[in-house]
Enzyme design. Sequence first.
Site, PDB file in Angstrom:
ATOM      1  N   THR A 227      31.202  54.882  31.031  1.00 24.61           N
ATOM      2  CA  THR A 227      30.141  55.367  30.145  1.00 24.61           C
ATOM      3  C   THR A 227      29.151  56.157  31.000  1.00 24.61           C
ATOM      4  O   THR A 227      28.793  55.735  32.091  1.00 24.61           O
ATOM      5  CB  THR A 227      29.420  54.171  29.483  1.00 24.61           C
TER       6      THR A 227
ATOM      7  N   CYS B 258      36.795  47.126  27.663  1.00 16.16           N
ATOM      8  CA  CYS B 258      36.954  48.105  26.577  1.00 16.16           C
ATOM      9  C   CYS B 258      36.009  47.962  25.393  1.00 16.16           C
ATOM     10  O   CYS B 258      35.542  48.960  24.862  1.00 16.16           O
ATOM     11  CB  CYS B 258      38.385  48.048  26.042  1.00 16.16           C
TER      12      CYS B 258
ATOM     13  N   GLU C  34      46.822  52.334  25.293  1.00 15.96           N
ATOM     14  CA  GLU C  34      47.364  50.997  25.573  1.00 15.96           C
ATOM     15  C   GLU C  34      46.627  49.970  24.706  1.00 15.96           C
ATOM     16  O   GLU C  34      45.445  50.107  24.436  1.00 15.96           O
ATOM     17  CB  GLU C  34      47.260  50.668  27.066  1.00 15.96           C
TER      18      GLU C  34
ATOM     19  N   ARG D  49      44.139  50.165  47.677  1.00 18.34           N
ATOM     20  CA  ARG D  49      44.725  49.680  46.418  1.00 18.34           C
ATOM     21  C   ARG D  49      46.245  49.842  46.436  1.00 18.34           C
ATOM     22  O   ARG D  49      46.983  48.936  46.040  1.00 18.34           O
ATOM     23  CB  ARG D  49      44.118  50.438  45.237  1.00 18.34           C
TER      24      ARG D  49
ATOM     25  N   ARG E  58      31.864  28.129  25.451  1.00 22.42           N
ATOM     26  CA  ARG E  58      33.204  28.435  24.941  1.00 22.42           C
ATOM     27  C   ARG E  58      33.744  27.352  24.002  1.00 22.42           C
ATOM     28  O   ARG E  58      34.908  27.414  23.588  1.00 22.42           O
ATOM     29  CB  ARG E  58      34.185  28.596  26.116  1.00 22.42           C
TER      30      ARG E  58
ATOM     31  N   VAL F  53      45.787  49.072  33.831  1.00 21.50           N
ATOM     32  CA  VAL F  53      46.704  49.642  32.832  1.00 21.50           C
ATOM     33  C   VAL F  53      47.923  50.250  33.508  1.00 21.50           C
ATOM     34  O   VAL F  53      49.060  49.899  33.210  1.00 21.50           O
ATOM     35  CB  VAL F  53      45.978  50.711  31.976  1.00 21.50           C
TER      36      VAL F  53
END
Length: 480
Positions: free
Chosen positions: A90, A272, A157, A38, A447, A12
């Site tokens: 979580t 998410c 977002e 990173r 799929r 994000v």
Amino acid sequence: MVKICCIGAGYVGGPTMAVIALKCPEIQVAVVDISVPRISAWNSDTLPIYEPGLDEVVKKCRGKNLFFSSDVEKHVSEADIVFVSVNTPTKTQGLGAGKAADLTYWESAARMIADVSKSNKIVVEKSTVPVKTAEAIEKILTHNSKGINFQILSNPEFLAEGTAIQDLFEPDRVLIGGRETPEGQKAIKALRDVYGHWVPMDRIICTNLWSAELSKLAANAFLAQRISSVNAMSALCEATGADVSQVSHAVGKDTRIGPKFLNASVGFGGSCFQKDILNLVYICECNGLPEVANYWKQVIKVNDYQKTRFVNRIVSSMFNTVSGKKIAILGFAFKKDTGDTRETPAIDVCKGLLGDKAMLSIYDPQVSEEQIQRDLSMNKFDWDHPVHLQPTSPSSMKQVSVVWDAYAATKDAHGICILTEWDEFKTLDYQKIYDNMQKPAFVFDGRNIVDVAKLREIGFIVYSIGKPLDEWLKDMPAVA
């Protein structure tokens, strides 16, 4: 010059700040993270995340008005607006385990902001957080404020991976929630002016804090619910001989429903959907609304059911055992055009097959072997902690090999599972693949991207989700 700092250089923070820097050349933007590797990756030619169009944006602005740094405190203390985009995993233990969000990283970020600030700041929640987080953050900041004024905004977002840059360039809406006080409204206006450089004003929605926080959870819950709805229908289609693609096409023609998010598949993934619904469930339970909580729980249950059903279909089709059989896994990312594997259905499908002692050969054009091995050996929810706090890379699994080509993956395999809808899987030479496989050769299309009739003509036994069953599969139980 307005200075913006974003804490958290992830999926994000990185892209959002890069686009703000591109669209607002007069604003200085710094993205900070405690992870030195990173930040080094953001400053290199190989960015730490893959997202179409991101490379160009970063390279245009980096070193001009976009900076990536591990000197977190310096940039936070200098900034006028601080975005917080840290992990909110979580909880795995304690109160609310398995549902509630763990705000450890958020809280330490807030304490650090209070600690190093020497001037008034607008603090913006960018991570997906549970409703009322802003209130908790506000308390931490004001109790440690040393006379400095902090205004908290919620600016969730709504990016879809694979199209994040496009979504940032032309968002459906930008949501800004703040306090309904004069200071709160002033802070909202300051952030609205940043987005106003390129987003039409009628697409910038200003609300109170709670509405903004809840809108994000609600949007993801509604999207996930659509996927679970069509996946529930896919099971019924298989049982009755209907074709789920025809059903969803007919349903989607109703303008009140619309055609998006109606593709049946092996299940939804991504960082998410599940997390946000579990959060929503927990908030409902905490507010004495068990009926509402149970309603949303069902969306996740159907998603889990779909993955289990897929594994059971594979095993029962292949003479009720996959032990020692090579199975090719095509695609590991949770959807095409991203290298992201968070909560990908491929993890549960692979674990289910490994539980039955299958030998897996995995190919995904964007996911590294290290990532796949890590995902298959991690516990649930571990992925959502910063990399340096995740369990160290395990010894690689003997039953899993990762290859860099679909033809190598499928050579000598008994079956193929398509778990990501990468375009290249539609145009493979399936005749060549068939010739190099064990017979009978199976394709399990999670799929619905292959031409079923063509594959059956070649000689494959094909299972496509929600489609009329191959003769071979008709007598097999759908769920063991």
